[in-house]
Design a protein around this motif. Structure first.
Motif, PDB file in Angstrom:
ATOM      1  N   GLY A 308     -21.847 -40.796 -25.959  1.00 30.74           N
ATOM      2  CA  GLY A 308     -21.338 -41.054 -27.302  1.00 30.74           C
ATOM      3  C   GLY A 308     -20.334 -40.021 -27.758  1.00 30.74           C
ATOM      4  N   GLU A 309     -19.739 -39.264 -26.814  1.00 25.36           N
ATOM      5  CA  GLU A 309     -18.745 -38.224 -27.083  1.00 25.36           C
ATOM      6  C   GLU A 309     -19.298 -37.107 -27.960  1.00 25.36           C
ATOM      7  OE1 GLU A 309     -15.046 -39.910 -28.364  1.00 25.36           O
ATOM      8  OE2 GLU A 309     -14.718 -40.940 -26.453  1.00 25.36           O
ATOM      9  N   LYS A 310     -20.624 -36.901 -27.910  1.00 27.99           N
ATOM     10  CA  LYS A 310     -21.246 -35.772 -28.604  1.00 27.99           C
ATOM     11  C   LYS A 310     -21.117 -34.520 -27.747  1.00 27.99           C
ATOM     12  CE  LYS A 310     -24.681 -38.575 -31.083  1.00 27.99           C
ATOM     13  NZ  LYS A 310     -26.137 -38.829 -31.277  1.00 27.99           N
ATOM     14  N   LEU A 311     -20.869 -33.395 -28.395  1.00 28.14           N
ATOM     15  CA  LEU A 311     -20.708 -32.130 -27.691  1.00 28.14           C
ATOM     16  C   LEU A 311     -22.064 -31.473 -27.448  1.00 28.14           C
ATOM     17  CD1 LEU A 311     -17.605 -30.627 -29.571  1.00 28.14           C
ATOM     18  CD2 LEU A 311     -17.652 -32.139 -27.577  1.00 28.14           C
ATOM     19  N   PHE A 312     -22.197 -30.797 -26.316  1.00 30.78           N
ATOM     20  CA  PHE A 312     -23.412 -30.040 -26.024  1.00 30.78           C
ATOM     21  C   PHE A 312     -23.046 -28.845 -25.156  1.00 30.78           C
ATOM     22  CE2 PHE A 312     -22.915 -32.723 -22.326  1.00 30.78           C
ATOM     23  CZ  PHE A 312     -23.418 -31.986 -21.268  1.00 30.78           C
ATOM     24  N   ASN A 313     -23.939 -27.878 -25.091  1.00 30.25           N
ATOM     25  CA  ASN A 313     -23.731 -26.694 -24.264  1.00 30.25           C
ATOM     26  C   ASN A 313     -24.325 -26.907 -22.879  1.00 30.25           C
ATOM     27  OD1 ASN A 313     -22.361 -24.986 -26.115  1.00 30.25           O
ATOM     28  ND2 ASN A 313     -24.287 -24.531 -27.158  1.00 30.25           N
ATOM     29  N   LEU A 314     -23.482 -26.832 -21.865  1.00 27.42           N
ATOM     30  CA  LEU A 314     -23.922 -26.990 -20.483  1.00 27.42           C
ATOM     31  C   LEU A 314     -24.216 -25.609 -19.897  1.00 27.42           C
ATOM     32  CD1 LEU A 314     -22.685 -29.291 -17.751  1.00 27.42           C
ATOM     33  CD2 LEU A 314     -22.330 -26.856 -17.351  1.00 27.42           C
ATOM     34  N   PHE A 315     -25.334 -25.512 -19.163  1.00 26.83           N
ATOM     35  CA  PHE A 315     -25.744 -24.249 -18.559  1.00 26.83           C
ATOM     36  C   PHE A 315     -25.434 -24.228 -17.068  1.00 26.83           C
ATOM     37  CE2 PHE A 315     -28.760 -25.025 -22.077  1.00 26.83           C
ATOM     38  CZ  PHE A 315     -28.489 -23.897 -22.857  1.00 26.83           C
ATOM     39  N   LYS A 316     -24.922 -23.077 -16.613  1.00 29.24           N
ATOM     40  CA  LYS A 316     -24.678 -22.858 -15.185  1.00 29.24           C
ATOM     41  C   LYS A 316     -24.924 -21.386 -14.880  1.00 29.24           C
ATOM     42  CE  LYS A 316     -21.144 -24.906 -13.203  1.00 29.24           C
ATOM     43  NZ  LYS A 316     -19.764 -25.310 -12.853  1.00 29.24           N
ATOM     44  N   THR A 341     -15.984 -15.127  -8.373  1.00 28.95           N
ATOM     45  CA  THR A 341     -16.494 -13.927  -7.716  1.00 28.95           C
ATOM     46  C   THR A 341     -16.956 -14.254  -6.296  1.00 28.95           C
ATOM     47  OG1 THR A 341     -18.749 -14.290  -8.510  1.00 28.95           O
ATOM     48  CG2 THR A 341     -17.265 -13.022  -9.947  1.00 28.95           C
ATOM     49  N   LYS A 342     -17.249 -13.212  -5.520  1.00 34.16           N
ATOM     50  CA  LYS A 342     -17.706 -13.426  -4.144  1.00 34.16           C
ATOM     51  C   LYS A 342     -19.024 -14.180  -4.118  1.00 34.16           C
ATOM     52  CE  LYS A 342     -15.347  -9.391  -2.191  1.00 34.16           C
ATOM     53  NZ  LYS A 342     -15.512  -8.083  -1.496  1.00 34.16           N
ATOM     54  N   VAL A 343     -19.969 -13.741  -4.953  1.00 33.56           N
ATOM     55  CA  VAL A 343     -21.252 -14.441  -5.046  1.00 33.56           C
ATOM     56  C   VAL A 343     -21.047 -15.828  -5.653  1.00 33.56           C
ATOM     57  CG1 VAL A 343     -23.504 -14.453  -6.204  1.00 33.56           C
ATOM     58  CG2 VAL A 343     -22.647 -12.348  -5.152  1.00 33.56           C
ATOM     59  N   GLY A 344     -20.142 -15.909  -6.619  1.00 38.90           N
ATOM     60  CA  GLY A 344     -19.865 -17.190  -7.264  1.00 38.90           C
ATOM     61  C   GLY A 344     -19.346 -18.229  -6.294  1.00 38.90           C
ATOM     62  N   ARG A 351     -23.847 -25.301  -4.395  1.00 44.78           N
ATOM     63  CA  ARG A 351     -24.216 -26.009  -5.626  1.00 44.78           C
ATOM     64  C   ARG A 351     -25.384 -25.346  -6.360  1.00 44.78           C
ATOM     65  NH1 ARG A 351     -20.562 -28.860  -3.305  1.00 44.78           N
ATOM     66  NH2 ARG A 351     -19.860 -30.806  -4.211  1.00 44.78           N
ATOM     67  N   ILE A 352     -25.722 -24.106  -5.998  1.00 45.73           N
ATOM     68  CA  ILE A 352     -26.802 -23.402  -6.688  1.00 45.73           C
ATOM     69  C   ILE A 352     -26.433 -23.137  -8.145  1.00 45.73           C
ATOM     70  CG2 ILE A 352     -28.082 -21.205  -6.780  1.00 45.73           C
ATOM     71  CD1 ILE A 352     -28.005 -21.159  -3.741  1.00 45.73           C
ATOM     72  N   ASP A 353     -25.124 -22.990  -8.419  1.00 44.07           N
ATOM     73  CA  ASP A 353     -24.698 -22.711  -9.796  1.00 44.07           C
ATOM     74  C   ASP A 353     -25.029 -23.859 -10.742  1.00 44.07           C
ATOM     75  OD1 ASP A 353     -22.736 -24.331  -8.520  1.00 44.07           O
ATOM     76  OD2 ASP A 353     -21.289 -23.811 -10.085  1.00 44.07           O
ATOM     77  N   GLU A 354     -25.290 -25.051 -10.200  1.00 44.99           N
ATOM     78  CA  GLU A 354     -25.583 -26.218 -11.033  1.00 44.99           C
ATOM     79  C   GLU A 354     -27.062 -26.313 -11.437  1.00 44.99           C
ATOM     80  OE1 GLU A 354     -23.069 -28.036 -11.856  1.00 44.99           O
ATOM     81  OE2 GLU A 354     -21.553 -27.813 -10.294  1.00 44.99           O
ATOM     82  N   ILE A 355     -27.922 -25.518 -10.815  1.00 49.92           N
ATOM     83  CA  ILE A 355     -29.369 -25.643 -11.039  1.00 49.92           C
ATOM     84  C   ILE A 355     -29.772 -25.529 -12.510  1.00 49.92           C
ATOM     85  CG2 ILE A 355     -31.593 -24.501 -10.610  1.00 49.92           C
ATOM     86  CD1 ILE A 355     -30.639 -24.020  -7.741  1.00 49.92           C
ATOM     87  N   PRO A 356     -29.215 -24.581 -13.295  1.00 46.09           N
ATOM     88  CA  PRO A 356     -29.617 -24.493 -14.713  1.00 46.09           C
ATOM     89  C   PRO A 356     -29.372 -25.768 -15.513  1.00 46.09           C
ATOM     90  CG  PRO A 356     -28.507 -22.481 -14.048  1.00 46.09           C
ATOM     91  CD  PRO A 356     -28.336 -23.461 -12.919  1.00 46.09           C
ATOM     92  N   PRO A 397     -24.101 -38.064 -19.226  1.00 46.66           N
ATOM     93  CA  PRO A 397     -23.498 -37.428 -18.046  1.00 46.66           C
ATOM     94  C   PRO A 397     -24.587 -36.962 -17.098  1.00 46.66           C
ATOM     95  CG  PRO A 397     -23.452 -35.939 -19.933  1.00 46.66           C
ATOM     96  CD  PRO A 397     -23.941 -37.262 -20.445  1.00 46.66           C
ATOM     97  N   GLY A 398     -24.212 -36.705 -15.841  1.00 45.68           N
ATOM     98  CA  GLY A 398     -25.210 -36.380 -14.827  1.00 45.68           C
ATOM     99  C   GLY A 398     -24.955 -35.062 -14.126  1.00 45.68           C
ATOM    100  N   VAL A 399     -26.023 -34.506 -13.571  1.00 43.47           N
ATOM    101  CA  VAL A 399     -25.905 -33.326 -12.722  1.00 43.47           C
ATOM    102  C   VAL A 399     -25.127 -33.696 -11.464  1.00 43.47           C
ATOM    103  CG1 VAL A 399     -27.183 -31.567 -11.417  1.00 43.47           C
ATOM    104  CG2 VAL A 399     -28.069 -32.393 -13.621  1.00 43.47           C
ATOM    105  N   THR A 400     -25.369 -34.889 -10.966  1.00 48.62           N
ATOM    106  CA  THR A 400     -24.588 -35.449  -9.868  1.00 48.62           C
ATOM    107  C   THR A 400     -24.196 -36.870 -10.247  1.00 48.62           C
ATOM    108  OG1 THR A 400     -24.541 -35.874  -7.475  1.00 48.62           O
ATOM    109  CG2 THR A 400     -26.592 -36.359  -8.617  1.00 48.62           C
ATOM    110  N   GLY A 401     -23.340 -37.477  -9.448  1.00 46.76           N
ATOM    111  CA  GLY A 401     -22.887 -38.822  -9.788  1.00 46.76           C
ATOM    112  C   GLY A 401     -22.163 -39.478  -8.624  1.00 46.76           C
TER     113      GLY A 401
END
Length: 453
Positions: A308-316, A341-344, A351-356, A397-401
């Motif tokens: 619905g085009e509502k804004l939200f805070n996405l965590f990564k 970053t190197k770790v990033g 895809r570990i950054d997507e876990i949160p 929206p989805g974590v994956t798609g």
């Protein structure tokens, strides 16, 4: 999900059970009777079948292409059996009630591999028989007809081009030797080339569409589809350039019912909770590595556009420098991005950054499967230049798609258009089995590190 995929899964399920029972007979001289089995024995069979199907899916045995030869197919089957063996032996050692004898396990895997390989030859042989070849006659000779013709001749499916039928004053943009004579009419041309399907690919239908002849073909048992629908069947995405609002209204699909929403929500809550519990012991390690690599917060919050085009805070998990956009504002990521970053880089590739984002799923901002949420700055720009872009916000929206597993990371308007084709296809065909297939495809993407940036 195509009918071919579902039929192949059904046959492989039968093959797996047949292989297991045959192995029992070879080893012990009898076949187990389902009525006399305990629930633990039935659980063993179910786990055995699921592991074999998963391994076959992982090694892309269910990805049909005429370009895959018998040698490559044999290699894929062999590797899938090796993967199945290691998964099953690991499970059996961890859980005693799932234990099979080694001979039973090896013999059953061997029999399953033979049956799977034989089914490959049956598919290839029957695909070339006259009664099984799907010949397509394209109605039109213009740019749209050429696009559909090129799609058919791409050698990645079971359709063959019967020819083009010119019934209008369209510019001829297809090979002349493939144009079918129209002297006797469309129905005669269809019979002459033995076509089973007509794809209407006229750039302009008004005043030139042969309504009566197409109707006669339809009533004679010939399948008639328009170019956008055929394109969807072949590619798993939508032909946005030739879709009108009326096509959206009258085409099947695009029905996100209340029951489906509830089922998806229950699945999301269960899977997100399990996922967070499994990853919980590793979060302190990930946090420590991020902090050692570069200064800044562990978690990264970013505003995204949701349902619905509502804004939200996405965590990564943070994968960029803390001041990554201080001088540029919102920009797309690119290959070998200096801000990462190197770790990033490792977190993104794995895809570990997507876990949160599982927290976002629990909160109801996101679903496990759906279109990827985009930043409001990009949404505003893309909505202005891409037709139907706002329609992707009718679902969570989805974590994956579907777009994420079928197309690499997008960093331009052209990429956004291509991903929108897949997103709208997903919304049109949304279902729980489709979600499960996308999750399995995501596992392949993560394991083989495809498309990350």
């Amino acid at each position: 999900m195509t009918k071919r995929f579902l039929i192949t899964i059904a046959f492989d399920t039968i093959f797996a059970i047949l292989a297991l029972f045959s192995a029992y007979f070879i080893r012990f001289g009898f076949i187990p009777i389902l009525n006399n089995m305990s629930r633990f024995e039935i659980a063993r069979i179910i786990v055995f079948v699921i592991v074999l199907l998963f391994s076959s899916f992982l090694l892309e045995i269910y990805t049909y292409s005429v370009e895959i030869g018998k040698r490559e197919y044999l290699i894929r089957i062999t590797l899938s059996l090796v993967v199945s063996f290691f998964i099953l032996t690991s499970l059996f050692y961890l859980t005693e009630f799932l234990l099979f004898g080694r001979i039973v396990l090896l013999v059953s895997l061997l029999i399953f591999g033979i049956l799977e390989y034989l089914s490959y030859f049956i598919i290839r042989v029957t695909s070339n028989l006259p009664g099984f070849v799907n010949k397509v006659l394209i109605l039109g000779t213009g740019p749209l007809a050429r696009q559909i013709g090129n799609l058919i001749t791409a050698k990645n499916h079971l359709y063959t081009l019967a020819g083009y039928f010119n019934c209008a004053s369209e510019p001829v943009m297809v090979p002349y030797h493939n144009i079918i004579s129209c002297e006797d009419g469309l129905c005669s041309a269809v019979k002459r080339v033995g076509a089973q399907k007509i794809v209407v690919s006229l750039s302009e239908r008004r005043g030139v569409f042969p309504l009566q002849e197409v109707l006669s073909c339809k009533l004679s048992g010939i399948e008639v589809v328009d170019a956008p629908s055929f394109y969807e069947q072949i590619t798993g995405k939508l032909l946005l350039e030739n879709i009108t609002p009326s096509w959206f209204i009258f085409s099947h699909g695009f029905r996100v019912t209340l029951a489906l929403r509830l089922l998806k929500r229950m699945t999301d809550l269960f899977c997100a909770a399990i996922g967070l519990l499994l990853i919980l012991p590793f979060i302190p390690i990930i946090a420590l590595v991020i902090r050692i690599d570069s200064p800044g917060p562990i978690l990264f919050r970013q505003t995204r556009v949701g349902e619905g085009e509502k804004l939200f805070n996405l965590f990564k998990f943070r994968s960029m420098r803390q001041d990554a956009e201080s001088g540029t504002g919102a920009v797309w990521a690119k290959e070998k991005d200096p801000r990462v970053t190197k770790v990033g880089e490792f977190l993104r590739k794995s895809r570990i950054d997507e876990i949160p984002q599982l927290f976002n799923v629990l909160r109801g901002d996101m679903s496990l499967v759906g279109p990827r949420p985009e930043r409001p700055e990009f949404v505003k720009k893309l909505t202005e230049v891409i037709p139907y872009y706002s329609e992707r916000h009718y679902v969570k929206p989805g974590v994956t798609g579907w777009a994420q597993v079928r197309y690499p990371y997008g960093a331009s308007v052209e990429d956004a258009i291509e991903k929108l084709r897949y997103d709208l296809y997903y919304i049109k065909n949304i279902s729980l089995p489709f979600d499960i297939m996308i999750i399995l495809e995501t596992v392949k993407v993560v394991l083989f590190r495809r498309g990350a940036r």
